[in-house]
Design a protein around this motif. Sequence first.
Motif, PDB file in Angstrom:
ATOM      1  N   LYS A  14       0.823  -1.204   0.000  1.00 58.12           N
ATOM      2  CA  LYS A  14       0.000   0.000   0.000  1.00 58.12           C
ATOM      3  C   LYS A  14       0.859   1.256   0.000  1.00 58.12           C
ATOM      4  O   LYS A  14       2.034   1.227   0.361  1.00 58.12           O
ATOM      5  N   ILE A  15       0.236   2.354  -0.398  1.00 62.34           N
ATOM      6  CA  ILE A  15       0.877   3.663  -0.419  1.00 62.34           C
ATOM      7  C   ILE A  15       0.110   4.575   0.524  1.00 62.34           C
ATOM      8  O   ILE A  15      -1.120   4.512   0.591  1.00 62.34           O
ATOM      9  N   LEU A  16       0.821   5.430   1.249  1.00 64.02           N
ATOM     10  CA  LEU A  16       0.200   6.351   2.198  1.00 64.02           C
ATOM     11  C   LEU A  16       0.536   7.779   1.808  1.00 64.02           C
ATOM     12  O   LEU A  16       1.701   8.107   1.557  1.00 64.02           O
ATOM     13  N   GLU A  17      -0.494   8.641   1.768  1.00 66.91           N
ATOM     14  CA  GLU A  17      -0.271  10.068   1.545  1.00 66.91           C
ATOM     15  C   GLU A  17      -0.715  10.878   2.761  1.00 66.91           C
ATOM     16  O   GLU A  17      -1.902  11.145   2.939  1.00 66.91           O
ATOM     17  N   PRO A  18       0.220  11.289   3.617  1.00 63.82           N
ATOM     18  CA  PRO A  18      -0.116  12.269   4.650  1.00 63.82           C
ATOM     19  C   PRO A  18      -0.425  13.624   3.999  1.00 63.82           C
ATOM     20  O   PRO A  18       0.039  13.914   2.898  1.00 63.82           O
ATOM     21  N   ALA A  19      -1.207  14.450   4.682  1.00 65.63           N
ATOM     22  CA  ALA A  19      -1.565  15.773   4.159  1.00 65.63           C
ATOM     23  C   ALA A  19      -2.168  15.658   2.769  1.00 65.63           C
ATOM     24  O   ALA A  19      -1.768  16.348   1.823  1.00 65.63           O
ATOM     25  N   ALA A  20      -3.152  14.778   2.635  1.00 63.41           N
ATOM     26  CA  ALA A  20      -3.727  14.468   1.319  1.00 63.41           C
ATOM     27  C   ALA A  20      -4.603  15.584   0.764  1.00 63.41           C
ATOM     28  O   ALA A  20      -4.957  15.562  -0.413  1.00 63.41           O
ATOM     29  N   GLY A  21      -4.972  16.555   1.590  1.00 65.05           N
ATOM     30  CA  GLY A  21      -5.754  17.688   1.099  1.00 65.05           C
ATOM     31  C   GLY A  21      -7.084  17.264   0.501  1.00 65.05           C
ATOM     32  O   GLY A  21      -7.786  16.408   1.057  1.00 65.05           O
ATOM     33  N   GLY A  47      -4.947   7.790   2.626  1.00 64.50           N
ATOM     34  CA  GLY A  47      -4.496   9.126   2.953  1.00 64.50           C
ATOM     35  C   GLY A  47      -5.047   9.646   4.258  1.00 64.50           C
ATOM     36  O   GLY A  47      -5.988   9.088   4.820  1.00 64.50           O
ATOM     37  N   PHE A  48      -4.420  10.711   4.738  1.00 64.20           N
ATOM     38  CA  PHE A  48      -4.959  11.387   5.916  1.00 64.20           C
ATOM     39  C   PHE A  48      -4.663  12.871   5.844  1.00 64.20           C
ATOM     40  O   PHE A  48      -3.822  13.335   5.070  1.00 64.20           O
ATOM     41  N   ASP A  49      -5.386  13.613   6.661  1.00 58.43           N
ATOM     42  CA  ASP A  49      -5.163  15.043   6.802  1.00 58.43           C
ATOM     43  C   ASP A  49      -5.548  15.424   8.223  1.00 58.43           C
ATOM     44  O   ASP A  49      -6.317  14.705   8.875  1.00 58.43           O
ATOM     45  N   PHE A  50      -5.009  16.547   8.679  1.00 58.03           N
ATOM     46  CA  PHE A  50      -5.348  17.006  10.032  1.00 58.03           C
ATOM     47  C   PHE A  50      -6.577  17.909  10.041  1.00 58.03           C
ATOM     48  O   PHE A  50      -7.318  17.968  11.022  1.00 58.03           O
ATOM     49  N   LYS A  53     -13.275  13.343   1.223  1.00 53.16           N
ATOM     50  CA  LYS A  53     -14.300  12.297   1.239  1.00 53.16           C
ATOM     51  C   LYS A  53     -15.374  12.550   0.184  1.00 53.16           C
ATOM     52  O   LYS A  53     -15.816  11.622  -0.507  1.00 53.16           O
ATOM     53  N   GLU A  54     -15.775  13.805   0.044  1.00 55.58           N
ATOM     54  CA  GLU A  54     -16.813  14.123  -0.950  1.00 55.58           C
ATOM     55  C   GLU A  54     -16.281  13.931  -2.370  1.00 55.58           C
ATOM     56  O   GLU A  54     -16.995  13.416  -3.249  1.00 55.58           O
ATOM     57  N   ASN A  55     -15.051  14.320  -2.613  1.00 55.02           N
ATOM     58  CA  ASN A  55     -14.474  14.143  -3.943  1.00 55.02           C
ATOM     59  C   ASN A  55     -14.312  12.662  -4.282  1.00 55.02           C
ATOM     60  O   ASN A  55     -14.524  12.260  -5.434  1.00 55.02           O
ATOM     61  N   CYS A  56     -13.953  11.846  -3.295  1.00 50.78           N
ATOM     62  CA  CYS A  56     -13.871  10.403  -3.522  1.00 50.78           C
ATOM     63  C   CYS A  56     -15.260   9.831  -3.814  1.00 50.78           C
ATOM     64  O   CYS A  56     -15.428   8.997  -4.721  1.00 50.78           O
ATOM     65  N   ARG A  57     -16.258  10.292  -3.050  1.00 46.82           N
ATOM     66  CA  ARG A  57     -17.624   9.799  -3.257  1.00 46.82           C
ATOM     67  C   ARG A  57     -18.094  10.096  -4.681  1.00 46.82           C
ATOM     68  O   ARG A  57     -18.680   9.225  -5.349  1.00 46.82           O
ATOM     69  N   LYS A  58     -17.828  11.306  -5.153  1.00 45.20           N
ATOM     70  CA  LYS A  58     -18.250  11.690  -6.496  1.00 45.20           C
ATOM     71  C   LYS A  58     -17.603  10.820  -7.572  1.00 45.20           C
ATOM     72  O   LYS A  58     -18.175  10.607  -8.644  1.00 45.20           O
ATOM     73  N   GLN A  78      -8.128  11.017   9.991  1.00 39.21           N
ATOM     74  CA  GLN A  78      -7.765  12.348  10.492  1.00 39.21           C
ATOM     75  C   GLN A  78      -6.589  12.158  11.437  1.00 39.21           C
ATOM     76  O   GLN A  78      -6.744  11.627  12.554  1.00 39.21           O
ATOM     77  N   LEU A  79      -5.408  12.563  10.990  1.00 42.70           N
ATOM     78  CA  LEU A  79      -4.185  12.332  11.750  1.00 42.70           C
ATOM     79  C   LEU A  79      -3.248  13.521  11.596  1.00 42.70           C
ATOM     80  O   LEU A  79      -3.350  14.309  10.659  1.00 42.70           O
TER      81      LEU A  79
END
Length: 253
Positions: free
Chosen positions: A39-46, A63-66, A75-80, A89-90
């Motif tokens: 797997k690949i992880l993107e912190p600060a995924a915006g 991914g995660f973001d603070f 989340k909404e962009n992924c849903r679309k 949230q990290l």
Amino acid sequence: MANSYGKLSAEVYEIDKDIDRPYSDVDYYYERLKDVRGKILEPAAGNGRILIPLLEKGLDIEGFDFSEYMLALLKENCRKKGLDPKIYQLDMTNFSLDQTYGAVIVPIGSFLLLDELEKAMAALTCFYQHLENNGKLILDIFLPESFEKGFVGERIFTNAQNDLITLEEKLVKVDPIKQVITYHNRYEKYQEGKMTESELEIFPLKWYGVEEFRLLLEKVGFKDIVVSADHHFREYPQNNSQTITFEATKIIE
């Protein structure tokens, strides 16, 4: 964590970095990641500008973001798009997930939002700890656009509802010892000629020399460090306007 994007700044980010526009760094990251196992992880995924097209290209990325506002956009962009990746949230300076990754990526200079060296080292250590053996970190940094205190930039945006959002970016502090510049970003939203919302964002950004950052990566334990400029692999930076990308590997012998 510093620079937790607020409501208006997240809205402007979404307008300014529309996920449906083509971006050259997406192609670069895909080429560097397409053979990664795991797997690949993107912190600060915006808002998902990088994460979503990489998912659409078939990569297994989380991914995660603070910022709660950025997470809502993501989340909404992924849903679309009909996508359902794991999203958290990290804080990138202090996170713990129950798995390791084949790669960790931090594009477009998001790492520079960590305005203290201690925070930066804590984040790099977290990245290292969450990588599999032979896993790689790919991370972008850049140098400040200006070192002149008092520099002011002004931009105007229009959202889908035809509301006007203005952004004034004012450079209020330059600390050459800690290598941090601090902006005050003022956002104002107008509906039918009346201001309805405003937001002041204190926005510090840290900068690093190229070889200085290489030494930080080595101190954490990374090896086989490659430096690239403007997303041209192994082309060493030649001037201070270029995006600088580090690719470093966790190797345990």
